[in-house]
Design a protein around this motif. Structure first.
Motif, PDB file in Angstrom:
ATOM      1  N   PRO A 127       0.803  -1.231   0.000  1.00  0.00           N
ATOM      2  CA  PRO A 127       0.000   0.000   0.000  1.00  0.00           C
ATOM      3  C   PRO A 127       0.839   1.286   0.000  1.00  0.00           C
ATOM      4  O   PRO A 127       0.401   2.297  -0.534  1.00  0.00           O
ATOM      5  CB  PRO A 127      -0.835  -0.119   1.276  1.00  0.00           C
ATOM      6  CG  PRO A 127      -0.976  -1.594   1.476  1.00  0.00           C
ATOM      7  CD  PRO A 127       0.333  -2.181   1.024  1.00  0.00           C
ATOM      8  N   THR A 128       2.035   1.276   0.587  1.00  0.00           N
ATOM      9  CA  THR A 128       2.865   2.487   0.587  1.00  0.00           C
ATOM     10  C   THR A 128       3.969   2.449  -0.461  1.00  0.00           C
ATOM     11  O   THR A 128       4.457   3.485  -0.877  1.00  0.00           O
ATOM     12  CB  THR A 128       3.520   2.709   1.970  1.00  0.00           C
ATOM     13  OG1 THR A 128       4.269   1.559   2.322  1.00  0.00           O
ATOM     14  CG2 THR A 128       2.480   3.013   3.020  1.00  0.00           C
ATOM     15  N   ARG A 129       4.386   1.289  -0.877  1.00  0.00           N
ATOM     16  CA  ARG A 129       5.457   1.153  -1.873  1.00  0.00           C
ATOM     17  C   ARG A 129       4.842   0.746  -3.210  1.00  0.00           C
ATOM     18  O   ARG A 129       4.754  -0.430  -3.524  1.00  0.00           O
ATOM     19  CB  ARG A 129       6.493   0.127  -1.426  1.00  0.00           C
ATOM     20  CG  ARG A 129       7.295   0.553  -0.227  1.00  0.00           C
ATOM     21  CD  ARG A 129       8.319  -0.511   0.148  1.00  0.00           C
ATOM     22  NE  ARG A 129       9.243  -0.036   1.136  1.00  0.00           N
ATOM     23  CZ  ARG A 129      10.465   0.410   0.875  1.00  0.00           C
ATOM     24  NH1 ARG A 129      10.905   0.430  -0.350  1.00  0.00           N
ATOM     25  NH2 ARG A 129      11.237   0.841   1.832  1.00  0.00           N
ATOM     26  N   GLN A 130       4.408   1.746  -3.988  1.00  0.00           N
ATOM     27  CA  GLN A 130       3.695   1.458  -5.219  1.00  0.00           C
ATOM     28  C   GLN A 130       4.461   1.817  -6.487  1.00  0.00           C
ATOM     29  O   GLN A 130       4.032   1.456  -7.578  1.00  0.00           O
ATOM     30  CB  GLN A 130       2.348   2.177  -5.226  1.00  0.00           C
ATOM     31  CG  GLN A 130       1.428   1.697  -4.132  1.00  0.00           C
ATOM     32  CD  GLN A 130       0.090   2.393  -4.168  1.00  0.00           C
ATOM     33  OE1 GLN A 130      -0.108   3.363  -4.884  1.00  0.00           O
ATOM     34  NE2 GLN A 130      -0.848   1.892  -3.403  1.00  0.00           N
ATOM     35  N   LEU A 131       5.580   2.515  -6.374  1.00  0.00           N
ATOM     36  CA  LEU A 131       6.339   2.882  -7.567  1.00  0.00           C
ATOM     37  C   LEU A 131       7.169   1.697  -8.053  1.00  0.00           C
ATOM     38  O   LEU A 131       7.721   0.943  -7.253  1.00  0.00           O
ATOM     39  CB  LEU A 131       7.263   4.068  -7.273  1.00  0.00           C
ATOM     40  CG  LEU A 131       6.584   5.365  -6.840  1.00  0.00           C
ATOM     41  CD1 LEU A 131       7.623   6.409  -6.502  1.00  0.00           C
ATOM     42  CD2 LEU A 131       5.664   5.863  -7.930  1.00  0.00           C
ATOM     43  N   GLU A 132       7.245   1.565  -9.344  1.00  0.00           N
ATOM     44  CA  GLU A 132       7.988   0.451  -9.936  1.00  0.00           C
ATOM     45  C   GLU A 132       9.489   0.619  -9.703  1.00  0.00           C
ATOM     46  O   GLU A 132      10.046   1.689  -9.928  1.00  0.00           O
ATOM     47  CB  GLU A 132       7.709   0.399 -11.443  1.00  0.00           C
ATOM     48  CG  GLU A 132       8.384  -0.747 -12.137  1.00  0.00           C
ATOM     49  CD  GLU A 132       8.044  -0.812 -13.616  1.00  0.00           C
ATOM     50  OE1 GLU A 132       8.193  -1.883 -14.192  1.00  0.00           O
ATOM     51  OE2 GLU A 132       7.623   0.217 -14.178  1.00  0.00           O
ATOM     52  N   PRO A 133      10.178  -0.454  -9.266  1.00  0.00           N
ATOM     53  CA  PRO A 133      11.629  -0.357  -9.107  1.00  0.00           C
ATOM     54  C   PRO A 133      12.301  -0.277 -10.475  1.00  0.00           C
ATOM     55  O   PRO A 133      11.766  -0.779 -11.466  1.00  0.00           O
ATOM     56  CB  PRO A 133      12.004  -1.643  -8.374  1.00  0.00           C
ATOM     57  CG  PRO A 133      10.888  -2.591  -8.645  1.00  0.00           C
ATOM     58  CD  PRO A 133       9.661  -1.754  -8.884  1.00  0.00           C
ATOM     59  N   PRO A 134      13.479   0.377 -10.556  1.00  0.00           N
ATOM     60  CA  PRO A 134      14.116   0.565 -11.862  1.00  0.00           C
ATOM     61  C   PRO A 134      14.605  -0.729 -12.515  1.00  0.00           C
ATOM     62  O   PRO A 134      14.621  -0.835 -13.729  1.00  0.00           O
ATOM     63  CB  PRO A 134      15.291   1.498 -11.577  1.00  0.00           C
ATOM     64  CG  PRO A 134      15.399   1.615 -10.115  1.00  0.00           C
ATOM     65  CD  PRO A 134      14.177   1.059  -9.491  1.00  0.00           C
ATOM     66  N   GLY A 135      15.002  -1.711 -11.718  1.00  0.00           N
ATOM     67  CA  GLY A 135      15.540  -2.942 -12.288  1.00  0.00           C
ATOM     68  C   GLY A 135      16.968  -2.754 -12.789  1.00  0.00           C
ATOM     69  O   GLY A 135      17.560  -1.677 -12.686  1.00  0.00           O
ATOM     70  N   PHE A 136      17.526  -3.815 -13.357  1.00  0.00           N
ATOM     71  CA  PHE A 136      18.895  -3.797 -13.864  1.00  0.00           C
ATOM     72  C   PHE A 136      19.043  -2.732 -14.946  1.00  0.00           C
ATOM     73  O   PHE A 136      18.284  -2.725 -15.919  1.00  0.00           O
ATOM     74  CB  PHE A 136      19.252  -5.182 -14.413  1.00  0.00           C
ATOM     75  CG  PHE A 136      20.623  -5.266 -15.019  1.00  0.00           C
ATOM     76  CD1 PHE A 136      21.748  -5.148 -14.226  1.00  0.00           C
ATOM     77  CD2 PHE A 136      20.783  -5.442 -16.377  1.00  0.00           C
ATOM     78  CE1 PHE A 136      23.010  -5.217 -14.773  1.00  0.00           C
ATOM     79  CE2 PHE A 136      22.040  -5.514 -16.938  1.00  0.00           C
ATOM     80  CZ  PHE A 136      23.164  -5.402 -16.132  1.00  0.00           C
ATOM     81  N   LEU A 137      19.985  -1.835 -14.774  1.00  0.00           N
ATOM     82  CA  LEU A 137      20.254  -0.725 -15.695  1.00  0.00           C
ATOM     83  C   LEU A 137      19.007   0.126 -15.971  1.00  0.00           C
ATOM     84  O   LEU A 137      18.894   0.755 -17.015  1.00  0.00           O
ATOM     85  CB  LEU A 137      20.847  -1.223 -17.011  1.00  0.00           C
ATOM     86  CG  LEU A 137      22.178  -1.959 -16.925  1.00  0.00           C
ATOM     87  CD1 LEU A 137      22.610  -2.428 -18.317  1.00  0.00           C
ATOM     88  CD2 LEU A 137      23.255  -1.098 -16.299  1.00  0.00           C
ATOM     89  N   ALA A 138      18.061   0.107 -15.044  1.00  0.00           N
ATOM     90  CA  ALA A 138      16.801   0.858 -15.155  1.00  0.00           C
ATOM     91  C   ALA A 138      15.971   0.402 -16.346  1.00  0.00           C
ATOM     92  O   ALA A 138      15.159   1.163 -16.883  1.00  0.00           O
ATOM     93  CB  ALA A 138      17.054   2.359 -15.206  1.00  0.00           C
ATOM     94  N   LEU A 139      16.124  -0.839 -16.737  1.00  0.00           N
ATOM     95  CA  LEU A 139      15.399  -1.358 -17.899  1.00  0.00           C
ATOM     96  C   LEU A 139      13.895  -1.487 -17.671  1.00  0.00           C
ATOM     97  O   LEU A 139      13.137  -1.563 -18.641  1.00  0.00           O
ATOM     98  CB  LEU A 139      15.985  -2.711 -18.336  1.00  0.00           C
ATOM     99  CG  LEU A 139      17.330  -2.619 -19.043  1.00  0.00           C
ATOM    100  CD1 LEU A 139      17.967  -3.998 -19.169  1.00  0.00           C
ATOM    101  CD2 LEU A 139      17.184  -1.966 -20.396  1.00  0.00           C
ATOM    102  N   ASN A 140      13.458  -1.488 -16.406  1.00  0.00           N
ATOM    103  CA  ASN A 140      12.015  -1.518 -16.146  1.00  0.00           C
ATOM    104  C   ASN A 140      11.327  -0.245 -16.632  1.00  0.00           C
ATOM    105  O   ASN A 140      10.115  -0.210 -16.762  1.00  0.00           O
ATOM    106  CB  ASN A 140      11.730  -1.712 -14.656  1.00  0.00           C
ATOM    107  CG  ASN A 140      12.013  -3.118 -14.196  1.00  0.00           C
ATOM    108  OD1 ASN A 140      12.326  -4.001 -14.979  1.00  0.00           O
ATOM    109  ND2 ASN A 140      11.932  -3.331 -12.890  1.00  0.00           N
ATOM    110  N   TYR A 141      12.106   0.804 -16.879  1.00  0.00           N
ATOM    111  CA  TYR A 141      11.552   2.065 -17.368  1.00  0.00           C
ATOM    112  C   TYR A 141      11.681   2.196 -18.878  1.00  0.00           C
ATOM    113  O   TYR A 141      11.482   3.278 -19.414  1.00  0.00           O
ATOM    114  CB  TYR A 141      12.226   3.248 -16.678  1.00  0.00           C
ATOM    115  CG  TYR A 141      12.013   3.278 -15.184  1.00  0.00           C
ATOM    116  CD1 TYR A 141      10.772   2.967 -14.624  1.00  0.00           C
ATOM    117  CD2 TYR A 141      13.039   3.613 -14.327  1.00  0.00           C
ATOM    118  CE1 TYR A 141      10.579   2.992 -13.261  1.00  0.00           C
ATOM    119  CE2 TYR A 141      12.845   3.645 -12.957  1.00  0.00           C
ATOM    120  CZ  TYR A 141      11.615   3.333 -12.431  1.00  0.00           C
ATOM    121  OH  TYR A 141      11.421   3.367 -11.074  1.00  0.00           O
ATOM    122  N   GLY A 142      12.008   1.121 -19.555  1.00  0.00           N
ATOM    123  CA  GLY A 142      12.091   1.120 -21.011  1.00  0.00           C
ATOM    124  C   GLY A 142      13.471   0.713 -21.496  1.00  0.00           C
ATOM    125  O   GLY A 142      14.477   0.954 -20.830  1.00  0.00           O
TER     126      GLY A 142
END
Length: 157
Positions: free
Chosen positions: A118-133
């Protein structure tokens, strides 16, 4: 060390880096919103978070400019290509070490091993921030290359 020069060009370089990262979002190159991510570290208010994050990013840009200035002074090199070399290392460090550590400190980014709460809802960046594209690592490295190039070109030893 020429502090006033570093503050001026650190500010300019940080603005350029931030603009490049912001422009890459509507172009579909990344989904990472750096001011928002940094801002949500300080507030849960999603409307105020970008303002806080932008201010935090400017301060971090000035602090990193001091590190670049130290490297320029110690090496005796203050050139665009040396600044870009430092920027490459800087960007690589942020992607490979900084963002994963940031995830563990950030109160609103979900743990990559447990998922959202409920408080941690932002997506983690992942390896080399690949979760963001898939373009996020490239955009981040290029923006840091420009940051270092600006500092190296305009800083005077």
């Amino acid at each position: 060390m020429n502090i006033s020069n570093l503050l001026l060009w650190g500010f300019a370089a940080t603005l350029i880096l931030t603009m490049l990262m912001a422009a890459s979002r509507p172009l579909g190159l990344t989904r990472m919103d750096l001011p928002f991510l940094l801002g949500t570290l300080f507030t849960s208010n999603r409307n105020k978070a970008p303002l806080f994050g932008f201010a935090a990013h400017l301060v971090m840009g000035w602090l990193f400019a001091l590190l670049y200035g130290t490297a320029f002074e110690q090496s005796g090199l203050s050139t665009w290509w040396f600044g870009m070399a430092i920027g490459f290392v800087h960007g690589g460090f942020i992607l490979s070490v900084g963002l994963p550590l940031f995830t563990s400190l950030h109160p609103r980014i979900a743990n990559p091993y447990q998922g959202p709460t409920p408080t941690r809802q932002l997506e983690p960046p992942g390896f080399l921030a690949l979760n963001y594209g898939r373009g996020t690592p490239l955009v981040s490295i290029l923006a840091h290359l420009v940051y270092g190039g600006v500092l190296g070109m305009f800083y005077t030893v």
